[in-house]
Design a protein around this motif. Sequence first.
Motif, PDB file in Angstrom:
ATOM      1  N   UNK A   4       0.826  -1.106   0.126  1.00  8.87           N
ATOM      2  CA  UNK A   4       0.031   0.027   0.055  1.00  8.87           C
ATOM      3  C   UNK A   4       0.962   1.344   0.025  1.00  8.87           C
ATOM      4  N   UNK A   5       0.575   2.082  -0.980  1.00  6.82           N
ATOM      5  CA  UNK A   5       1.250   3.410  -1.006  1.00  6.82           C
ATOM      6  C   UNK A   5       0.359   4.433  -0.307  1.00  6.82           C
ATOM      7  N   UNK A   6       0.685   4.956   0.998  1.00  8.66           N
ATOM      8  CA  UNK A   6      -0.320   5.608   1.693  1.00  8.66           C
ATOM      9  C   UNK A   6       0.118   7.072   1.540  1.00  8.66           C
ATOM     10  N   UNK A   7      -0.525   7.902   0.948  1.00  8.12           N
ATOM     11  CA  UNK A   7       0.073   9.440   0.596  1.00  8.12           C
ATOM     12  C   UNK A   7      -0.963  10.503   1.142  1.00  8.12           C
ATOM     13  N   UNK A   8      -0.381  11.590   1.335  1.00  7.92           N
ATOM     14  CA  UNK A   8      -1.368  12.689   1.871  1.00  7.92           C
ATOM     15  C   UNK A   8      -1.620  13.399   0.443  1.00  7.92           C
ATOM     16  N   UNK A  44      -5.057  10.116   1.805  1.00  6.90           N
ATOM     17  CA  UNK A  44      -5.846  10.768   2.537  1.00  6.90           C
ATOM     18  C   UNK A  44      -5.966  12.294   2.484  1.00  6.90           C
ATOM     19  N   UNK A  45      -6.929  12.814   2.828  1.00  5.35           N
ATOM     20  CA  UNK A  45      -6.819  14.424   2.790  1.00  5.35           C
ATOM     21  C   UNK A  45      -7.111  15.053   3.904  1.00  5.35           C
ATOM     22  N   UNK A  55      -2.560  14.868   9.633  1.00  7.06           N
ATOM     23  CA  UNK A  55      -2.207  13.964   8.459  1.00  7.06           C
ATOM     24  C   UNK A  55      -1.837  12.790   8.986  1.00  7.06           C
ATOM     25  N   UNK A  56      -1.067  12.800   9.974  1.00  4.23           N
ATOM     26  CA  UNK A  56      -0.463  11.400  10.742  1.00  4.23           C
ATOM     27  C   UNK A  56      -1.658  10.447  11.107  1.00  4.23           C
ATOM     28  N   UNK A  57      -2.718  11.099  11.699  1.00  4.56           N
ATOM     29  CA  UNK A  57      -3.929  10.466  12.407  1.00  4.56           C
ATOM     30  C   UNK A  57      -4.460   9.778  11.154  1.00  4.56           C
ATOM     31  N   UNK A  61      -4.934   5.411  10.105  1.00  2.00           N
ATOM     32  CA  UNK A  61      -6.123   4.780  10.055  1.00  2.00           C
ATOM     33  C   UNK A  61      -6.012   4.015   8.703  1.00  2.00           C
ATOM     34  N   UNK A  62      -5.358   4.508   7.757  1.00  2.00           N
ATOM     35  CA  UNK A  62      -5.176   4.180   6.321  1.00  2.00           C
ATOM     36  C   UNK A  62      -4.448   2.904   6.267  1.00  2.00           C
ATOM     37  N   UNK A  63      -3.566   2.749   7.186  1.00  2.00           N
ATOM     38  CA  UNK A  63      -2.451   1.643   7.150  1.00  2.00           C
ATOM     39  C   UNK A  63      -3.048   0.316   7.516  1.00  2.00           C
ATOM     40  N   UNK A  64      -2.953  -0.701   6.903  1.00  2.00           N
ATOM     41  CA  UNK A  64      -3.332  -2.074   6.986  1.00  2.00           C
ATOM     42  C   UNK A  64      -2.814  -2.530   8.325  1.00  2.00           C
ATOM     43  N   UNK A  65      -3.261  -3.136   9.098  1.00  2.00           N
ATOM     44  CA  UNK A  65      -3.169  -3.622  10.698  1.00  2.00           C
ATOM     45  C   UNK A  65      -1.937  -4.462  10.338  1.00  2.00           C
ATOM     46  N   UNK A  66      -0.949  -4.415  11.148  1.00  2.00           N
ATOM     47  CA  UNK A  66       0.184  -5.227  11.317  1.00  2.00           C
ATOM     48  C   UNK A  66       1.260  -5.131  10.282  1.00  2.00           C
TER      49      UNK A  66
END
Length: 156
Positions: A4-8, A44-45, A55-57, A61-66
Motif C-alpha cells: 500500500x502506498x499511503x499518501x497525503x 488521505x486528505x 495527516x499522521x492520524x 487509519x489508512x495503514x493495513x493492520x500489522x
Amino acid sequence: MRVSICAVGRLRAGPEKTLIDDYLSRFERTGRALGLGPARMVEVDDRKGGGMAAEAALLRKALPGGSLLCTLDERGKVISSPEFSERLAGWRDAGRQDLALVIGGADGIDPDLRAEADFSISFGAMVWPHMLVRVMLAEQLYRAATILAGSPYHRV
C-alpha cells in the motif's frame, strides 16, 4: 506481500496518475509470481488543515493492520534499486503480509509517525514534490520486481 502506498493529498487525472497506474500494473504482473502484490494507492486528505499531526492520524487509519511501515523521507536512507529489491524480498521472506509505504504532505511526515517507521527511504538530498515521489516509488516497485525476476529492465 501486499503493498500500500499511503499518501497525503488527492491525485487528479493527468500524466502522474497515468504513470502510477501503469507502473503499479506492471509491478502486479511481474510481482505476482514472486509473492509481491497486489499494490494499491491509498490517499488521505486533511480537509480541516490540521497540519502534520492531523495527516499522521489519517495515515495511521489508512495503514493495513500489522503492516511493515516504511516512510519516504529526506532523512531516510539512500539505497540503490538492487538494495530496495533485496529489502522487499527480505520483508516478504520474513513473512510480512503487508508493506505500507508512506508519503507525507507538503510539510513532510509527522515526527511521531516517522519514529514509528520500521524503515525510512530517501530519494536523495533534494526534496521532491509528493506527486512525483508517488511516480518514482511506483517505478521503483516495478524495477525491484524485475530485478528479483531476473528481467533485463534494470541495467547496471
